[in-house]
Scaffold this active site. Sequence first.
Site, PDB file in Angstrom:
ATOM      1  N   LYS A   1       0.817  -1.294  -0.073  1.00  0.00           N
ATOM      2  CA  LYS A   1      -0.052  -0.044   0.148  1.00  0.00           C
ATOM      3  C   LYS A   1       0.716   1.203  -0.016  1.00  0.00           C
ATOM      4  CE  LYS A   1      -4.318  -0.690   1.918  1.00  0.00           C
ATOM      5  NZ  LYS A   1      -5.321  -0.536   2.994  1.00  0.00           N
TER       6      LYS A   1
ATOM      7  N   TRP B   1       5.007  -4.593  13.738  1.00  0.00           N
ATOM      8  CA  TRP B   1       4.566  -4.174  14.881  1.00  0.00           C
ATOM      9  C   TRP B   1       4.451  -5.391  15.854  1.00  0.00           C
ATOM     10  CZ3 TRP B   1       0.127   0.087  14.642  1.00  0.00           C
ATOM     11  CH2 TRP B   1       0.561   0.959  13.930  1.00  0.00           C
ATOM     12  N   ALA B   2       4.779  -6.557  15.815  1.00  0.00           N
ATOM     13  CA  ALA B   2       4.444  -7.672  16.700  1.00  0.00           C
ATOM     14  C   ALA B   2       5.591  -7.595  17.890  1.00  0.00           C
ATOM     15  CB  ALA B   2       4.495  -9.117  15.846  1.00  0.00           C
TER      16      ALA B   2
ATOM     17  N   GLY C   1       6.123 -12.727  19.908  1.00  0.00           N
ATOM     18  CA  GLY C   1       7.095 -13.618  19.449  1.00  0.00           C
ATOM     19  C   GLY C   1       6.425 -14.630  18.514  1.00  0.00           C
TER      20      GLY C   1
ATOM     21  N   GLU D   1       3.932 -17.561  27.107  1.00  0.00           N
ATOM     22  CA  GLU D   1       2.722 -16.562  27.054  1.00  0.00           C
ATOM     23  C   GLU D   1       1.349 -17.160  27.608  1.00  0.00           C
ATOM     24  OE1 GLU D   1       2.701 -14.888  23.125  1.00  0.00           O
ATOM     25  OE2 GLU D   1       4.132 -13.383  23.584  1.00  0.00           O
TER      26      GLU D   1
ATOM     27  N   HIS E   1      -7.812  -6.584  22.016  1.00  0.00           N
ATOM     28  CA  HIS E   1      -6.802  -6.389  23.159  1.00  0.00           C
ATOM     29  C   HIS E   1      -7.448  -5.443  24.261  1.00  0.00           C
ATOM     30  CE1 HIS E   1      -3.089  -5.335  25.066  1.00  0.00           C
ATOM     31  NE2 HIS E   1      -2.566  -6.240  24.357  1.00  0.00           N
TER      32      HIS E   1
ATOM     33  N   ARG F   1      -7.654 -11.981  28.522  1.00  0.00           N
ATOM     34  CA  ARG F   1      -7.910 -10.959  27.623  1.00  0.00           C
ATOM     35  C   ARG F   1      -9.474 -10.634  27.215  1.00  0.00           C
ATOM     36  NH1 ARG F   1      -4.250 -10.908  22.125  1.00  0.00           N
ATOM     37  NH2 ARG F   1      -2.701 -10.346  23.398  1.00  0.00           N
TER      38      ARG F   1
ATOM     39  N   HIS G   1      -7.645  -6.180  17.614  1.00  0.00           N
ATOM     40  CA  HIS G   1      -6.440  -6.564  17.419  1.00  0.00           C
ATOM     41  C   HIS G   1      -6.149  -7.499  16.444  1.00  0.00           C
ATOM     42  CE1 HIS G   1      -2.219  -6.786  19.118  1.00  0.00           C
ATOM     43  NE2 HIS G   1      -2.591  -8.155  19.463  1.00  0.00           N
TER      44      HIS G   1
ATOM     45  N   ARG H   1      -8.015 -16.649  18.944  1.00  0.00           N
ATOM     46  CA  ARG H   1      -6.422 -16.850  18.485  1.00  0.00           C
ATOM     47  C   ARG H   1      -5.502 -17.090  19.810  1.00  0.00           C
ATOM     48  NH1 ARG H   1      -1.590 -12.940  17.672  1.00  0.00           N
ATOM     49  NH2 ARG H   1      -2.649 -11.686  18.910  1.00  0.00           N
TER      50      ARG H   1
ATOM     51  N   SER I   1      -0.104 -16.442  15.199  1.00  0.00           N
ATOM     52  CA  SER I   1      -0.350 -15.841  13.826  1.00  0.00           C
ATOM     53  C   SER I   1       0.819 -15.335  13.043  1.00  0.00           C
ATOM     54  CB  SER I   1      -1.084 -14.618  14.103  1.00  0.00           C
ATOM     55  OG  SER I   1      -0.638 -13.759  15.438  1.00  0.00           O
TER      56      SER I   1
HETATM   57  C1  LIG Z   1       0.542  -4.499  17.656  1.00  0.00           C
HETATM   58  C2  LIG Z   1       0.584  -5.806  17.349  1.00  0.00           C
HETATM   59  C3  LIG Z   1       1.224  -6.897  17.962  1.00  0.00           C
HETATM   60  C4  LIG Z   1       1.257  -8.320  17.454  1.00  0.00           C
HETATM   61  N1  LIG Z   1       1.888  -9.152  18.376  1.00  0.00           N
HETATM   62  C5  LIG Z   1       2.069 -10.561  17.820  1.00  0.00           C
HETATM   63  C6  LIG Z   1       2.791 -11.404  18.208  1.00  0.00           C
HETATM   64  O1  LIG Z   1       3.453 -11.012  19.295  1.00  0.00           O
HETATM   65  N2  LIG Z   1       2.835 -12.415  17.860  1.00  0.00           N
HETATM   66  C7  LIG Z   1       1.866 -13.017  16.744  1.00  0.00           C
HETATM   67  O2  LIG Z   1       2.100 -14.222  16.494  1.00  0.00           O
HETATM   68  N3  LIG Z   1       1.187 -11.924  16.220  1.00  0.00           N
HETATM   69  C8  LIG Z   1       1.213 -10.744  16.832  1.00  0.00           C
HETATM   70  N4  LIG Z   1       0.403  -9.955  16.098  1.00  0.00           N
HETATM   71  C9  LIG Z   1      -0.368 -10.304  14.897  1.00  0.00           C
HETATM   72  C10 LIG Z   1       0.519 -10.421  13.722  1.00  0.00           C
HETATM   73  O3  LIG Z   1       1.571  -9.189  13.680  1.00  0.00           O
HETATM   74  C11 LIG Z   1      -0.250 -10.311  12.581  1.00  0.00           C
HETATM   75  O4  LIG Z   1      -1.287 -11.194  12.482  1.00  0.00           O
HETATM   76  C12 LIG Z   1       0.654 -10.615  11.353  1.00  0.00           C
HETATM   77  O5  LIG Z   1       1.685  -9.735  11.300  1.00  0.00           O
HETATM   78  C13 LIG Z   1      -0.002 -10.514  10.133  1.00  0.00           C
HETATM   79  O6  LIG Z   1       0.992 -10.766   8.818  1.00  0.00           O
HETATM   80  P1  LIG Z   1       0.387 -10.559   7.368  1.00  0.00           P
HETATM   81  O7  LIG Z   1       1.687 -10.518   6.500  1.00  0.00           O
HETATM   82  O8  LIG Z   1      -0.789 -11.423   7.279  1.00  0.00           O
HETATM   83  O9  LIG Z   1      -0.097  -9.043   7.222  1.00  0.00           O
HETATM   84  P2  LIG Z   1       0.447  -7.412   7.516  1.00  0.00           P
HETATM   85  O10 LIG Z   1       2.087  -7.710   8.362  1.00  0.00           O
HETATM   86  O11 LIG Z   1      -0.626  -6.878   8.277  1.00  0.00           O
HETATM   87  O12 LIG Z   1       0.790  -7.175   6.218  1.00  0.00           O
HETATM   88  C14 LIG Z   1      -0.312  -6.607   5.092  1.00  0.00           C
HETATM   89  C15 LIG Z   1       0.537  -6.103   4.124  1.00  0.00           C
HETATM   90  O13 LIG Z   1      -0.467  -5.934   3.259  1.00  0.00           O
HETATM   91  C16 LIG Z   1      -0.400  -4.763   2.542  1.00  0.00           C
HETATM   92  N5  LIG Z   1      -1.834  -4.524   1.879  1.00  0.00           N
HETATM   93  C17 LIG Z   1      -2.937  -4.570   2.538  1.00  0.00           C
HETATM   94  N6  LIG Z   1      -4.059  -4.038   1.872  1.00  0.00           N
HETATM   95  C18 LIG Z   1      -3.520  -3.750   0.345  1.00  0.00           C
HETATM   96  C19 LIG Z   1      -3.741  -3.339  -0.722  1.00  0.00           C
HETATM   97  N7  LIG Z   1      -5.194  -3.001  -0.931  1.00  0.00           N
HETATM   98  N8  LIG Z   1      -3.018  -3.084  -1.678  1.00  0.00           N
HETATM   99  C20 LIG Z   1      -1.784  -3.631  -1.484  1.00  0.00           C
HETATM  100  N9  LIG Z   1      -1.204  -4.038  -0.459  1.00  0.00           N
HETATM  101  C21 LIG Z   1      -1.961  -4.079   0.679  1.00  0.00           C
HETATM  102  C22 LIG Z   1       0.113  -3.683   3.369  1.00  0.00           C
HETATM  103  O14 LIG Z   1       0.494  -2.687   2.851  1.00  0.00           O
HETATM  104  C23 LIG Z   1       1.011  -4.733   4.215  1.00  0.00           C
HETATM  105  O15 LIG Z   1       2.196  -4.798   3.509  1.00  0.00           O
HETATM  106  C24 LIG Z   1       0.486  -8.552  16.403  1.00  0.00           C
HETATM  107  C25 LIG Z   1      -0.394  -7.567  15.904  1.00  0.00           C
HETATM  108  C26 LIG Z   1      -0.279  -6.209  16.378  1.00  0.00           C
HETATM  109  C27 LIG Z   1      -1.088  -5.471  15.517  1.00  0.00           C
END
Ligand SMILES: Cc1cc2nc3c(=O)[nH]c(=O)nc-3n(C[C@H](O)[C@H](O)[C@H](O)COP(=O)(O)OP(=O)(O)OC[C@H]3O[C@@H](n4cnc5c(N)ncnc54)[C@H](O)[C@@H]3O)c2cc1C
Length: 542
Positions: free
Chosen positions: A42, A52-53, A56, A120, A246, A295, A356, A391, A396
Amino acid sequence: MNPIPTSATTHAFDVLIVGSGLAGLATALLLPSHLRIAILTKRTIEDGSSGWAQGGIAAVLADGDSFQAHIDDTLVAGAGLCDLAATRYTVENAPAAIDWLRQMGTRFTLHEGELHLTREGGHSHRRIVHAADATGAAVQQTLIERVRAAPNVQVFQSHNLVDLILSDRHALAPTWPSRRCLGAYAFDESADEVQAFVAPHTVLCTGGAGKVYLYTSNPDTATGDGIAAAWRAGCRVANMEFIQFHPTCLYHPKAKSFLISEAVRGEGGRLLLPAALGSRRFMPEHDPRAELAPRDVVARAIDFEMKKHGLDCVYLDISHQSPAFLQQHFPTILARCAELGIDITREPIPVVPAAHYTCGGVLTDLRARADLSGLYAVGEASCTGLHGANRLASNSLLECVVFARAAVADIVAQTPPALAPVRPWDTSRVSDADEQVVIAHNWDELRRFMWDYVGIVRTDKRLERAAHRIALLRAEIQEFYRSFHLTRDLLELRNLVEVADLIVRSAQARHESRGLHYSLDHPHTLAEARPTVLDPAARPRV
Ligand SMILES: Cc1cc2nc3c(=O)[nH]c(=O)nc-3n(C[C@H](O)[C@H](O)[C@H](O)COP(=O)(O)OP(=O)(O)OC[C@H]3O[C@@H](n4cnc5c(N)ncnc54)[C@H](O)[C@@H]3O)c2cc1C
């Protein structure tokens, strides 16, 4: 690779990946290097929740731990709704996923030369691999460097998925025996135009949909775009009613999506009503475990108190701990709050629960395949069945890597189909109207009523109200979409209203309370656990 006649705005690749979070980057790096790969993202390659995770990644690595224990913990958290095959598959492939991340160069925290494992909530053993308290950032930075160095991977920043390209709708000469996905149209914000990305395989890695709610811990990119696009393309989605909240996100006009770690409650933090209500501690009235309850229980109690008293937030007080203790244990929270004028050594922290994690998503199988040939979904955008109704922490990030591997194995096992030219994007719909103000207003309205009516505690009446508002908004947004100049905000709003509709319809279909879905009208849990699967073929599109 099959050459495709291209127009100025058509790109052709072997594999198209939408999203540059952990799911997207892992998929790109696991694919063989002779394939030409496009990653759309995006804004920048750093986008997404992955970076942001904090906590772990779960994997069975310790003596005394077992796959069965990790499976059992996941099933318990998932409140009877986890898919056993997906859970087993994820858990058994976890050690290999960690190995691969290490091979890529991720520097996890070590203890005496071995991976240091934390424990955890919900895990019966120490099995969380981490990089201090910034695991996501460490993994993402490592993989981003790898992707930047990979000559076969091209990253298209500021490219927003608009819709999937479908053989029966967009091919100039449809020649396939069955409907298939041929890539995606993407809005290039820099060039201000929609481009076609054509590929035999498309992998949606677009993350979750936290932004559908007023308060969320998710980054701005989490607008459920991949889920909405797959749904529009005819794919089933599942379990969308299960949104994990959360309990404690910082409440401050200048702080967006900043989490106050659950460890603050672990270290004695107390949840209080505001001073005007006597700063009364309320958790003991809701659960004997008080602030240490799970939670979802804490989030529900805060929601109850906020609605009962009409509050904007409640307060989390950790000021009984010494400044030295807080500096040692919570340096980031201390510093961020201080920046905003909150001295946590002396005063309580204003907090609200926040959306969350999106447990549901595009329904996929163990090969990460969605319903449409040529289309995969990996990571938070998908619903593999692993998370069930709730979850388990740290499962994740793991799911992202395990199912990236599954998608890659399936892609390389296939002979890519011959591709053909596709229709360029139709620009005749565009007018010069500038309706940014209305779009922003609709964004706010949607997120506010989703928070009020489809949040942590639901009722039939609230869901009905939300469904009514969604129908009105949807009609208005479709009108915008047909007539107005495309912007990222408009595309996101179109997807948010679609995802909001999917959440409400899923919640309405569940006549019980289970896991993250809690209904005052249906507080019991049914004996049989069934996933909620929505099928676009079963409902005519508006
Ligand atoms: C604050 C926080 C802490 C967390 N801590 C943990 C943890 O400790 N352990 C754990 O297992 N999970 C944790 N999670 C959950 C975990 O981080 C997410 O589930 C995981 O990172 C998702 O990865 P993803 O690649 O599916 O999506 P994301 O990492 O969210 O990436 C999504 C991507 O898609 C792109 N995108 C979206 N829409 C479009 C579009 N229309 N066109 C082009 N690109 C697009 C975005 O730009 C981004 O690059 C946490 C989440 C948060 C918010």
